[in-house]
Design a protein around this motif. Structure first.
Motif, PDB file in Angstrom:
ATOM      1  N   HIS A 270     -14.949  46.113-122.189  1.00  0.00           N
ATOM      2  CA  HIS A 270     -16.344  45.647-122.272  1.00  0.00           C
ATOM      3  C   HIS A 270     -16.607  44.597-121.198  1.00  0.00           C
ATOM      4  O   HIS A 270     -17.643  44.626-120.519  1.00  0.00           O
ATOM      5  N   LEU A 271     -15.670  43.684-121.049  1.00  0.00           N
ATOM      6  CA  LEU A 271     -15.858  42.604-120.064  1.00  0.00           C
ATOM      7  C   LEU A 271     -15.899  43.165-118.644  1.00  0.00           C
ATOM      8  O   LEU A 271     -16.727  42.753-117.817  1.00  0.00           O
TER       9      LEU A 271
ATOM     10  N   LEU B 270     -19.150  44.894-118.170  1.00  0.00           N
ATOM     11  CA  LEU B 270     -20.195  43.871-118.041  1.00  0.00           C
ATOM     12  C   LEU B 270     -20.148  43.243-116.644  1.00  0.00           C
ATOM     13  O   LEU B 270     -21.193  42.979-116.028  1.00  0.00           O
ATOM     14  N   GLY B 271     -18.946  43.018-116.143  1.00  0.00           N
ATOM     15  CA  GLY B 271     -18.799  42.424-114.819  1.00  0.00           C
ATOM     16  C   GLY B 271     -19.392  43.318-113.740  1.00  0.00           C
ATOM     17  O   GLY B 271     -20.172  42.858-112.889  1.00  0.00           O
TER      18      GLY B 271
END
Lengths: 196, 239, 210
Positions: free
Chosen positions: B163-164, B167-168
């Motif tokens: 997810h991170l 998102l990045g």
């Protein structure tokens, strides 16, 4: 993903015990692996378009797939040899399967990054940073997928043996060091002739 | 499906849009795109009201583009990340989930529009106005991201890391897209243009803002002139 | 220090041009495959979101014989649910599922009607050169097929009408619920209706084998 639990073994009608030969899921085909390598070159070439110098793009295409692929190719024999030397459980085929799946995952991510790199190449002057990201992101993702796959491959023990954990850490460190070393050489090659 | 009915479902029960067999991309995508354009345009209109005049129209046209750009550019990379994490995610499902999330964020941003307009109408300081805009975008954007996360299928490993990473990638594209299509709020004395010439990137601007917050007012152009093309014009610093 | 000359404009124009060309191609392909004009328009502007649709066929044109009754019945049901006395009732997922099921069943009837009409036209303009014996054998088979399809269609149509009658009863139950409270099983009734629609295939099959 390699199936790791007892359900992955074909049932024997006369016994609850699993057979000696585990079932392997299909390995990625050779063309798929080759396409993944090409994809890593493509993402680097997309980022290099920002340099607006065809020579840089041409050099980036093969050169920037080299760090990730080179690290895998150079360290895989050492991993297999040490794995057997330490008397660990997983079959060598499983380790190779885990590595090939990691290459495919890296290639897929590289291909997905092509539009992002083209966007940055066209709208910013960040192409050197984008080049670095084009190498680093698929490479890191490859490393994560490979580590998970290798850990799954060691199916026999409920708790990961300390020797295997040590082997994984050592392999990851060696791969990273080799990848960085190749990347430095390739960066010199790709950026040769660019005014500084 | 009528647009109003779709709006209600996007806001009340976005998960129900993905119920049933198959992914209804053909059925829902045009309506969701229309919602993003309308709601994003409305929010843009409010942002444009800070400067007024033609900037109303400019901001209303550009804001839906900024909202949609991450979807158009970063979706293949995001899907590849989820697949690498072992999550069985079809491209159509990801596209629809992302569209629903962006539509929800746009609608919430539009809902915050009247309050924002009220603040802008009392001649707010430029920097305060920027902070209000950022706050509204963060609130709406966080809701949209959570919605997207909830609409994705379960399974896979290292979900939080994936997810991170996703998102990045999407966040970097969003930031550069916003920079590319600036200005939205225009400083009172700055010239109103549809877009500014391409110069440097969003990260240089953030760096310059960071330096100036520490008392170094040279700005990015002062340091970067030797690096960039001579025709690059100094930034107005507006957004 | 690396010099990054701002020469991205040609690349930018090339990318925007390529994006528009691909968008036009994707939009044209989707329109040819029967997708709605709104889908094609959306695909022109945002084709990366619509690429998965290239492998899917669009919806068949036209609506079925019970389309109007479905629309009326569901509009009345929604009105009933929007009444202040029914505000505690939360059925959006089930109701949307029922709407989708009803329209799909109606579309299937529409497809059967188109098939029957098309076969009827073909029979009317059958090639006169074929032998009488062969023509007779084929004709019997076709007639039997038409008869079977007609019976299955009638069974399906009756089932849809029964479900729509159930929707009317559901409205009455919503009224009853507003007076008698939560003991009236409105949600269960709605799910029963969906189950009846889901059983249409079986009913049509039973009709064929009766």
């Amino acid at each position: 993903m390699v199936v790791t639990d007892a359900a992955s073994f074909p049932a024997r009608p006369d016994s609850w015990a699993p057979p000696l030969t585990p079932v392997l899921e299909a390995a990625p085909s050779v063309p798929t692996v080759l396409w993944s390598i090409v994809a890593m070159g493509l993402v680097a070439a997309s980022a290099a378009l920002g340099a607006a110098e065809p020579a840089v793009v041409v050099r980036a295409l093969p050169a920037l797939a080299a760090p990730a692929i080179g690290a895998v190719v150079l360290t895989a024999p050492a991993l297999l040899a040490l794995h057997q030397f330490l008397g660990l459980d997983a079959a060598p085929e499983r380790l190779v399967l885990a590595l090939s799946r990691a290459v495919v995952a890296g290639g897929r991510i590289a291909l997905g990054l092509v539009p992002v790199m083209l966007f940055f190449a066209a709208t910013s002057t960040l192409w050197p940073v984008a080049l670095a990201a084009a190498v680093a992101i698929p490479g890191l993702a490859m490393a994560c997928v490979a580590l998970l796959g290798l850990r799954d491959a060691e199916t026999e023990a409920l708790i990961m043996p300390p020797r295997f954990a040590l082997l994984l850490v050592a392999w990851a460190g060696l791969s990273l060091a080799i990848a960085v070393r190749i990347a430095v050489s390739m960066a010199d090659l790709v950026l040769a002739g660019v005014p500084s | 499906m009528a647009l109003l009915q779709l709006t209600v479902r996007v806001l009340r029960s976005p998960a129900s849009l993905l119920d049933g067999d198959g992914v209804p991309l053909a059925k829902l995508a045009p309506g969701l795109l229309a919602l993003v354009v309308l709601a994003g345009g409305l929010f843009g209109l409010v942002i444009g009201s800070y400067r007024g005049g033609i900037q109303h129209v400019f901001a209303a046209i550009k804001l839906p583009g900024v909202l949609l750009l991450p979807l158009l550019v970063a979706l293949p990379a995001v899907r590849a990340l989820y697949l690498a994490a072992g999550m069985p995610l079809g491209y159509d499902r990801l596209a629809l989930a992302a569209l629903i999330g962006v539509a929800r964020a746009s609608l919430l941003a539009a809902a915050m529009g009247p309050a924002l307009w009220l603040m802008y109408s009392v001649h707010l300081d430029y920097h305060v106005a920027v902070m209000c805009l950022c706050g509204a975008l963060v609130l709406a954007g966080a809701t949209g991201l959570i919605t997207i996360g909830q609409l994705l299928p379960g399974g896979g490993r290292l979900r939080a890391v994936t997810h991170l990473a996703a998102l990045g990638v999407a966040g970097v594209v969003f930031a550069q897209g916003g920079w590319l299509l600036r200005p939205f709020l225009v400083r009172p004395r700055a010239e109103v243009t549809f877009v500014r010439p391409i110069e440097a990137d969003v990260f240089s601007s953030v760096g310059a803002a960071w330096r100036s917050s520490r008392g170094d007012y040279r700005g990015w152009e002062a340091q970067s002139v030797p690096m960039w093309a001579p025709e690059a014009e100094p930034a107005e610093g507006s957004r | 220090m690396i010099t990054a000359v701002v020469t991205f404009e040609p690349l930018g124009y090339a990318l925007v041009g390529s994006y528009l060309v691909v968008g036009a191609v994707v939009a044209t392909l989707l329109a040819r495959r029967g997708h709605a004009p709104a889908v094609a328009l959306g695909a022109f502007a945002c084709w990366p979101l619509f690429v998965p649709l290239l492998g899917q066929r669009g919806r068949a044109p036209g609506v079925g014989p019970v389309h109007d009754r479905i629309v009326e019945a569901l509009a009345a049901l929604r009105d009933a649910m929007a009444e202040p006395g029914a505000e505690a009732l939360d059925l959006p997922g089930d109701l949307e599922g029922l709407v989708g099921d009803l329209h799909r069943a109606d579309e299937r009837l529409a497809m059967v009607d188109r098939l029957l009409a098309s076969v009827g036209r073909e029979r009317a303009t059958a090639a006169p050169g074929s032998s009488a014996e062969a023509a007779g054998g084929h004709a019997n088979g076709v007639l039997q097929g038409i008869d079977e399809l007609g019976r299955a269609r009638a069974a399906t149509l009756a089932q849809i009408h029964a479900v729509l009658d159930g929707v009317v009863q559901l409205r009455l139950q919503i009224g009853l619920r507003s007076l008698a409270g939560n003991s009236v099983p409105v949600q269960e009734r709605l799910r029963d209706l969906r189950s009846r629609l889901a059983a249409i295939d079986e009913i049509a099959a039973m009709e064929l084998h009766a």
